[in-house]
Design a protein around this motif. Structure first.
Motif, mmCIF file in Angstrom:
data_model
loop_
_atom_site.group_PDB
_atom_site.id
_atom_site.type_symbol
_atom_site.label_atom_id
_atom_site.label_comp_id
_atom_site.label_asym_id
_atom_site.label_seq_id
_atom_site.Cartn_x
_atom_site.Cartn_y
_atom_site.Cartn_z
ATOM 1 N N ARG A 75 4.128 10.779 7.359
ATOM 2 C CA ARG A 75 3.300 11.929 7.707
ATOM 3 C C ARG A 75 3.729 12.482 9.054
ATOM 4 O O ARG A 75 4.101 11.716 9.944
ATOM 5 C CB ARG A 75 1.818 11.532 7.765
ATOM 6 C CG ARG A 75 1.210 11.153 6.409
ATOM 7 C CD ARG A 75 -0.235 10.703 6.572
ATOM 8 N NE ARG A 75 -0.849 10.400 5.301
ATOM 9 C CZ ARG A 75 -1.528 11.289 4.570
ATOM 10 N NH1 ARG A 75 -1.654 12.524 5.016
ATOM 11 N NH2 ARG A 75 -2.065 10.943 3.421
ATOM 12 N N PRO A 76 3.678 13.792 9.234
ATOM 13 C CA PRO A 76 4.008 14.364 10.545
ATOM 14 C C PRO A 76 3.071 13.822 11.613
ATOM 15 O O PRO A 76 1.861 13.671 11.362
ATOM 16 C CB PRO A 76 3.792 15.871 10.333
ATOM 17 C CG PRO A 76 3.897 16.071 8.857
ATOM 18 C CD PRO A 76 3.362 14.821 8.234
ATOM 19 N N ASP A 119 0.847 -1.183 0.000
ATOM 20 C CA ASP A 119 0.000 0.000 0.000
ATOM 21 C C ASP A 119 0.888 1.240 0.000
ATOM 22 O O ASP A 119 1.586 1.524 0.973
ATOM 23 C CB ASP A 119 -0.886 -0.014 1.252
ATOM 24 C CG ASP A 119 -1.926 1.091 1.228
ATOM 25 O OD1 ASP A 119 -1.792 1.999 0.377
ATOM 26 O OD2 ASP A 119 -2.855 1.053 2.040
ATOM 27 N N ILE A 120 0.888 1.994 -1.083
ATOM 28 C CA ILE A 120 1.755 3.163 -1.183
ATOM 29 C C ILE A 120 1.336 4.245 -0.200
ATOM 30 O O ILE A 120 2.141 5.083 0.195
ATOM 31 C CB ILE A 120 1.757 3.736 -2.614
ATOM 32 C CG1 ILE A 120 0.339 4.171 -3.018
ATOM 33 C CG2 ILE A 120 2.326 2.741 -3.601
ATOM 34 C CD1 ILE A 120 0.296 4.892 -4.347
ATOM 35 N N CYS A 121 0.081 4.231 0.230
ATOM 36 C CA CYS A 121 -0.375 5.239 1.187
ATOM 37 C C CYS A 121 0.264 5.023 2.554
ATOM 38 O O CYS A 121 0.615 5.980 3.247
ATOM 39 C CB CYS A 121 -1.893 5.209 1.319
ATOM 40 S SG CYS A 121 -2.760 5.682 -0.200
ATOM 41 N N ALA A 164 -4.990 12.029 10.305
ATOM 42 C CA ALA A 164 -6.414 12.124 9.986
ATOM 43 C C ALA A 164 -6.707 13.189 8.934
ATOM 44 O O ALA A 164 -7.868 13.392 8.564
ATOM 45 C CB ALA A 164 -7.214 12.439 11.259
ATOM 46 N N LEU A 165 -5.676 13.864 8.434
ATOM 47 C CA LEU A 165 -5.865 14.976 7.504
ATOM 48 C C LEU A 165 -5.345 14.629 6.123
ATOM 49 O O LEU A 165 -4.392 13.862 5.982
ATOM 50 C CB LEU A 165 -5.126 16.219 8.022
ATOM 51 C CG LEU A 165 -5.492 16.696 9.427
ATOM 52 C CD1 LEU A 165 -4.583 17.851 9.829
ATOM 53 C CD2 LEU A 165 -6.957 17.119 9.495
ATOM 54 N N PRO A 166 -5.939 15.213 5.079
ATOM 55 C CA PRO A 166 -5.368 15.050 3.741
ATOM 56 C C PRO A 166 -4.014 15.744 3.681
ATOM 57 O O PRO A 166 -3.846 16.846 4.215
ATOM 58 C CB PRO A 166 -6.398 15.717 2.826
ATOM 59 C CG PRO A 166 -7.147 16.656 3.704
ATOM 60 C CD PRO A 166 -7.172 16.024 5.067
ATOM 61 N N ARG A 167 -3.077 15.125 3.013
ATOM 62 C CA ARG A 167 -1.685 15.565 3.054
ATOM 63 C C ARG A 167 -1.506 17.023 2.629
ATOM 64 O O ARG A 167 -0.724 17.770 3.208
ATOM 65 C CB ARG A 167 -0.848 14.647 2.166
ATOM 66 C CG ARG A 167 0.644 14.870 2.305
ATOM 67 C CD ARG A 167 1.419 13.874 1.459
ATOM 68 N NE ARG A 167 2.848 13.963 1.710
ATOM 69 C CZ ARG A 167 3.469 13.333 2.684
ATOM 70 N NH1 ARG A 167 2.784 12.543 3.487
ATOM 71 N NH2 ARG A 167 4.768 13.455 2.864
ATOM 72 N N GLY A 168 -2.228 17.457 1.624
ATOM 73 C CA GLY A 168 -2.029 18.794 1.074
ATOM 74 C C GLY A 168 -2.398 19.926 1.999
ATOM 75 O O GLY A 168 -1.951 21.062 1.802
ATOM 76 N N ILE A 169 -3.207 19.668 3.025
ATOM 77 C CA ILE A 169 -3.637 20.728 3.937
ATOM 78 C C ILE A 169 -2.694 20.889 5.117
ATOM 79 O O ILE A 169 -2.772 21.863 5.876
ATOM 80 C CB ILE A 169 -5.076 20.451 4.452
ATOM 81 C CG1 ILE A 169 -5.747 21.759 4.907
ATOM 82 C CG2 ILE A 169 -5.074 19.424 5.559
ATOM 83 C CD1 ILE A 169 -5.994 22.747 3.798
ATOM 84 N N VAL A 170 -1.753 19.956 5.281
ATOM 85 C CA VAL A 170 -0.881 19.956 6.451
ATOM 86 C C VAL A 170 0.254 20.966 6.282
ATOM 87 O O VAL A 170 0.955 20.966 5.268
ATOM 88 C CB VAL A 170 -0.295 18.550 6.692
ATOM 89 C CG1 VAL A 170 0.714 18.574 7.835
ATOM 90 C CG2 VAL A 170 -1.415 17.557 6.980
ATOM 91 N N GLN A 171 0.432 21.835 7.273
ATOM 92 C CA GLN A 171 1.581 22.737 7.343
ATOM 93 C C GLN A 171 2.242 22.528 8.697
ATOM 94 O O GLN A 171 1.730 22.978 9.716
ATOM 95 C CB GLN A 171 1.150 24.201 7.176
ATOM 96 C CG GLN A 171 0.704 24.549 5.770
ATOM 97 C CD GLN A 171 0.627 26.044 5.537
ATOM 98 O OE1 GLN A 171 0.856 26.850 6.428
ATOM 99 N NE2 GLN A 171 0.281 26.414 4.316
ATOM 100 N N ASP A 172 3.358 21.829 8.704
ATOM 101 C CA ASP A 172 4.003 21.474 9.958
ATOM 102 C C ASP A 172 5.101 22.451 10.364
ATOM 103 O O ASP A 172 5.823 22.214 11.319
ATOM 104 C CB ASP A 172 4.578 20.052 9.884
ATOM 105 C CG ASP A 172 5.549 19.877 8.736
ATOM 106 O OD1 ASP A 172 5.483 20.682 7.784
ATOM 107 O OD2 ASP A 172 6.364 18.945 8.764
ATOM 108 N N LYS A 173 5.232 23.567 9.640
ATOM 109 C CA LYS A 173 6.200 24.599 9.989
ATOM 110 C C LYS A 173 5.517 25.955 10.015
ATOM 111 O O LYS A 173 4.465 26.146 9.418
ATOM 112 C CB LYS A 173 7.374 24.609 9.002
ATOM 113 C CG LYS A 173 8.212 23.342 9.041
ATOM 114 C CD LYS A 173 9.320 23.386 8.017
ATOM 115 C CE LYS A 173 10.219 22.153 8.132
ATOM 116 N NZ LYS A 173 9.465 20.920 7.896
ATOM 117 N N SER A 174 6.143 26.900 10.723
ATOM 118 C CA SER A 174 5.549 28.230 10.847
ATOM 119 C C SER A 174 6.651 29.273 10.840
ATOM 120 O O SER A 174 7.804 28.994 10.500
ATOM 121 C CB SER A 174 4.711 28.312 12.131
ATOM 122 O OG SER A 174 4.015 29.542 12.188
#
Length: 407
Positions: A86-87, A79-81, A92-102
């Motif tokens: 992931r951080p 399973d490539i997923c 539980a979130l779609p990858r594109g919405i994640v921002q793990d830096k600020s």
């Protein structure tokens, strides 16, 4: 039969017989092979039929298929997923919405929030973070004014809790102010300069407040740092400064950068074959400058409960992203004057940067003694923790196992 005719018939028969015999021979082999194969299959089926309980038991011992396994199909197709990293906390979130830096940049209350996406993005910037007290306001004002706002974000750690008294300064409105009474620079840094929070900044200047910058240009400094490949650095100290280690003093020739110090007499000698701090691969902790990668490493070495960071200066070379004798250095062409005012433990001076005597000398002395004592205790604690960590980590290899610091 006519002898002639008989001879002709025999000739025709034997001319045809060999091919016919070959065909018969191959047909015989095919039939025999099929029989053997059938017998083998039948034998295998027989074994399965003779041991039905074993097969059932093996099937029952196999764990039930998970939802991801059912979705993935055959086991040979991973399973490539699930293989994507992931951080933590974002599963539980779609990858594109994640921002793990600020970052510490301020945003306007109006305007187009997508302006950065439509344009060229944010400018390259660095961060200047300073612990400050209101008594050092004039000195800090002069220091911060040297750093252009287009290239630097400013963050002040108010260890006296006083914030309103800075509002009249021209640059104060764009600075980030954090207040916590009686806390040190490293206490603030551990809690408010997490690497993911400052990941957008090229360099982190983590400076003390009692520094004069008449001979310092931050942009020229960074040009030298980039050219020389310095991951951990500091400006050289004017020789009028309070100098504790010879390595940090500005070279008398006034060159660009030096990485090594020589001392062949007296205490704390440094020779050409000295391979470690404070002879080489070392900076002091009052005006260090870290690259983004070096700060990500150094932040993790800062201990939550050791607020003076004594002993950590000897280990910063491990964060140099390579050979500390090359990637750690002192910039001579851009130097500062370190005034060495004891701002912790009841000191701090007045608005002109001179020592304050509003409190009794005995009270100030007691406070300073307590600070000094804790500093030495923290040094011992840090060194014990380092040795324990080294002994327990079987996967870690020390790049400097036989460091000769001083002669």
């Amino acid at each position: 039969m006519d002898p002639v005719s008989k001879g002709a018939w025999q000739k025709r028969f034997f001319s045809v017989a060999p091919p016919a015999a070959l065909v018969f021979f191959f047909v015989l082999i095919f039939v025999a092979g099929a029989a053997v194969t059938l017998d083998h299959k039948e034998s295998r089926v027989s074994v399965l039929q003779l041991q039905p309980k074993l097969v059932t038991a093996a099937a029952e011992m196999r764990p039930p298929a998970t939802t991801s396994e059912l979705r993935a199909g055959p086991a040979e197709e991973p399973d490539i997923c699930e293989s994507k990293c992931r951080p933590p906390g974002s599963e539980a979130l779609p990858r594109g919405i994640v921002q793990d830096k600020s970052n510490l940049e301020m945003e306007s209350m109006g305007g187009n929030p997508e302006r950065e996406e439509n344009g060229s993005g944010r400018r390259s910037k660095s961060l200047l973070a300073i612990p400050v007290g209101i008594k050092q306001k004039a000195v800090v004002d002069k220091l911060v004014s040297k750093f252009p706002d287009t290239k630097f974000t400013v963050m002040l750690f108010h260890y006296d809790g006083e914030v309103d008294g800075w509002r009249d300064l021209e640059w104060s409105g764009r600075a980030v102010h954090v207040a916590a009474r009686d806390q040190t620079k490293w206490w603030f840094a551990k809690r408010f300069l997490h690497p993911d929070l400052v990941a957008e900044y090229d360099y982190v200047f983590l400076w003390d407040e009692d520094v004069e910058v008449d001979s310092f240009d931050p942009l020229r400094y960074l040009r030298v740092v980039r050219k020389e490949g310095l991951e951990v650095s500091q400006p050289a100290l004017d020789r009028r400064s309070q100098i504790h280690h010879g390595l940090t003093a500005r070279a008398r020739r006034g060159g660009g950068v030096h990485r090594r110090y020589y001392k062949t007499k007296g205490h704390g000698r440094c020779y050409g074959n000295s391979t470690g701090p404070p002879c080489t691969g070392w900076v002091e902790m009052m005006v260090p400058v870290f690259s983004r990668a070096a700060w990500r490493c150094a932040w993790r070495m800062v201990q939550n409960d050791l607020v003076y960071a004594w002993g950590m200066d000897y280990k910063l070379g491990y964060c140099a992203q390579g050979d500390r004798r090359r990637n750690v250095g002192i910039v001579d062409s851009q130097y500062v004057l370190h005034r060495g005012i004891p701002t912790l433990g009841g000191g701090g001076g007045n608005g002109n940067g001179k020592p304050s005597f509003s409190a009794s000398a005995s009270a100030l002395g007691a406070d300073r003694l307590a600070v000094r004592q804790r500093s030495y205790t923290e040094l011992q604690v840090f060194n014990r923790r380092w040795k324990k960590a080294v002994s327990e980590d079987g996967c870690w290899t020390d790049p400097y196992p036989n460091t000769a610091t001083t002669g």
